[in-house]
Design an enzyme around this catalytic site. Structure first.
Site, PDB file in Angstrom:
ATOM      1  CG  ASN A  11     -13.613  -3.896   8.727  1.00 37.79           C
ATOM      2  OD1 ASN A  11     -14.390  -4.645   8.080  1.00 37.79           O
ATOM      3  ND2 ASN A  11     -14.000  -3.134   9.646  1.00 37.79           N
ATOM      4  CD1 TRP A  12     -10.899  -6.742   3.080  1.00 35.70           C
ATOM      5  CD2 TRP A  12     -11.963  -8.180   1.719  1.00 35.70           C
ATOM      6  NE1 TRP A  12     -10.013  -7.367   2.671  1.00 35.70           N
ATOM      7  CE2 TRP A  12     -10.794  -8.259   1.820  1.00 35.70           C
ATOM      8  CE3 TRP A  12     -12.853  -8.673   1.090  1.00 35.70           C
ATOM      9  CZ2 TRP A  12     -10.077  -9.239   1.132  1.00 35.70           C
ATOM     10  CZ3 TRP A  12     -12.492  -9.788   0.164  1.00 35.70           C
ATOM     11  CH2 TRP A  12     -10.966 -10.079   0.305  1.00 35.70           C
ATOM     12  CE  LYS A  13     -14.048   0.214   7.885  1.00 34.91           C
ATOM     13  NZ  LYS A  13     -14.069   1.394   8.469  1.00 34.91           N
ATOM     14  CG  HIS A  97     -15.828  -1.769  13.341  1.00 33.88           C
ATOM     15  ND1 HIS A  97     -16.268  -0.499  12.590  1.00 33.88           N
ATOM     16  CD2 HIS A  97     -14.564  -1.766  12.878  1.00 33.88           C
ATOM     17  CE1 HIS A  97     -15.450   0.102  12.042  1.00 33.88           C
ATOM     18  NE2 HIS A  97     -14.206  -0.734  12.170  1.00 33.88           N
ATOM     19  CD  GLU A  99     -16.941   1.769  10.071  1.00 29.99           C
ATOM     20  OE1 GLU A  99     -17.251   0.486   9.405  1.00 29.99           O
ATOM     21  OE2 GLU A  99     -15.900   2.344   9.791  1.00 29.99           O
ATOM     22  CD  GLU A 169     -10.440  -0.502  14.578  1.00 31.89           C
ATOM     23  OE1 GLU A 169      -9.770  -0.653  13.374  1.00 31.89           O
ATOM     24  OE2 GLU A 169     -11.910  -0.596  14.547  1.00 31.89           O
ATOM     25  N   GLY A 175     -10.979   5.787   9.477  1.00 34.52           N
ATOM     26  CA  GLY A 175     -11.479   6.304   7.854  1.00 34.52           C
ATOM     27  C   GLY A 175     -11.442   7.774   7.655  1.00 34.52           C
ATOM     28  CB  SER A 215      -5.913   6.650   9.248  1.00 36.89           C
ATOM     29  OG  SER A 215      -7.401   7.019   9.266  1.00 36.89           O
ATOM     30  N   GLY A 236      -8.954  -0.736   7.481  1.00 31.30           N
ATOM     31  CA  GLY A 236      -9.856  -0.634   6.754  1.00 31.30           C
ATOM     32  C   GLY A 236      -9.408  -0.363   5.242  1.00 31.30           C
ATOM     33  N   GLY A 237      -9.364   0.884   5.031  1.00 32.71           N
ATOM     34  CA  GLY A 237      -9.203   1.372   3.459  1.00 32.71           C
ATOM     35  C   GLY A 237      -7.995   0.803   3.029  1.00 32.71           C
TER      36      GLY A 237
HETATM   37  C1  PEP Z   1     -11.423  -0.054  10.402  1.00 30.37           C
HETATM   38  O1  PEP Z   1     -12.404  -0.095   9.916  1.00 30.37           O
HETATM   39  O2  PEP Z   1     -11.382  -0.754  11.631  1.00 30.37           O
HETATM   40  C2  PEP Z   1     -10.420   1.068  10.158  1.00 30.37           C
HETATM   41  C3  PEP Z   1      -9.509   1.139  11.294  1.00 30.37           C
HETATM   42  O3  PEP Z   1     -10.467   1.843   9.001  1.00 30.37           O
HETATM   43  P1  PEP Z   1      -9.636   2.713   8.247  1.00 30.37           P
HETATM   44  O4  PEP Z   1      -8.010   1.884   8.353  1.00 30.37           O
HETATM   45  O5  PEP Z   1      -9.781   2.963   6.833  1.00 30.37           O
HETATM   46  O6  PEP Z   1      -9.373   3.916   9.330  1.00 30.37           O
END
Ligand code: PEP
Length: 252
Positions: A11-13, A97, A99, A169, A175, A215, A236-237
């Site tokens: 997920n590039w957000k 998600h 967010e 999640e 994050g 993460s 994500g990251g």
């Molecule tokens: C996400 O955005 O779905 C996520 C899990 O982010 P991260 O891996 O950065 O925690």
């Protein structure tokens, strides 16, 4: 027992310009051997969706929208419909998600309408669920997740939901650098599969891929993926760094 093909999704957000998106796809595809034959999905920003879909043609990478609106078109400034996402080349969409839930106020009811819209247009849904830290600490985790599944997927049959992907999640792990332990992930994944079996039947539950997100890193993916009910990761990251994401795709 059903063998489920693993999925590694990124997920590039709200990251990456067109040039950065193209460079990332290049970094993920050049001289890359997908050792686990994982299904690979990336979810770029809408601005990069068409470009990324074009670049991914003929590769193993599938493209997801990060969200879709529940209507096909209309006066919804800034929103993107499932028709538009599909037209741009998306085959999947993330829905729910954390967010979207916490920053943009997507309720279970809204998410249920978004799932309907995505399914109506043949987009595969990656439906996200997860508890906050406060909910975990008060022992409500499984209840919260069951309610999110029940309300978000309300009124669909197993047949309609065929191919659905669930992403667990925990909000406190997204994050933050904090990851659920493999045991914590397994406990919730098993409960989700049990819920799916009760609601939609055992075949559906056994076939459904349940991803862990929060993460996930190149350094912890192996132990998480080793758990029986963990069928993949939503990242994500580290999905923004080709070298890291390549290692995650090639988990051991
Ligand atoms: C996400 O955005 O779905 C996520 C899990 O982010 P991260 O891996 O950065 O925690």
């Amino acid at each position: 027992m059903t063998k489920r093909t693993p999925i590694i999704a990124g997920n590039w957000k709200m990251h990456n310009t067109l040039a950065e998106s193209a460079a990332l796809i290049k970094g993920l595809t050049e001289n890359f051997e997908n050792k686990q034959n994982a299904e690979i999905i990336v979810a770029p920003s809408y601005t990069s969706l068409a470009k990324v879909a074009e670049l991914c043609k003929g590769t193993a990478i599938k493209v997801a929208a990060q969200d879709v609106h529940w209507e096909d078109k209309g006066a919804f400034t800034s929103a993107v419909s499932p028709v538009q996402a599909k037209d741009a080349g998306a085959t999947h969409t993330i829905i729910g998600h954390s967010e979207r839930r916490s920053v943009f106020g997507d309720t279970d009811e809204i998410l249920n309408k978004k799932v309907a819209a995505a399914l109506r247009h043949g987009l595969t849904v990656i439906f996200c669920v997860g508890e906050t830290l406060a909910q975990r600490e008060t022992g409500e985790t499984l209840q919260v997740i069951e309610a999110q599944l029940k309300n978000g997927l309300k009124d669909f049959t197993a047949e309609q939901l065929n191919g659905l992907i669930i992403a667990y999640e925990p909000v406190w792990a997204i994050g933050t650098g904090k990851t659920a332990t493999p045991e914590q992930a397994q406990e919730v994944h098993a409960a989700i599969r049990q819920y799916l079996a009760t609601a939609y039947g055992n075949d559906f539950a056994q076939a459904t891929r349940i991803l862990y997100g929060g993460s996930v890193k190149d350094s912890n993916v192996d132990e998480i993926m080793a758990k029986e009910d963990v069928d993949g990761a939503l990242v994500g990251g580290q999905s923004l760094i080709a070298e890291k994401f390549r290692r995650i795709i090639n988990f051991n």
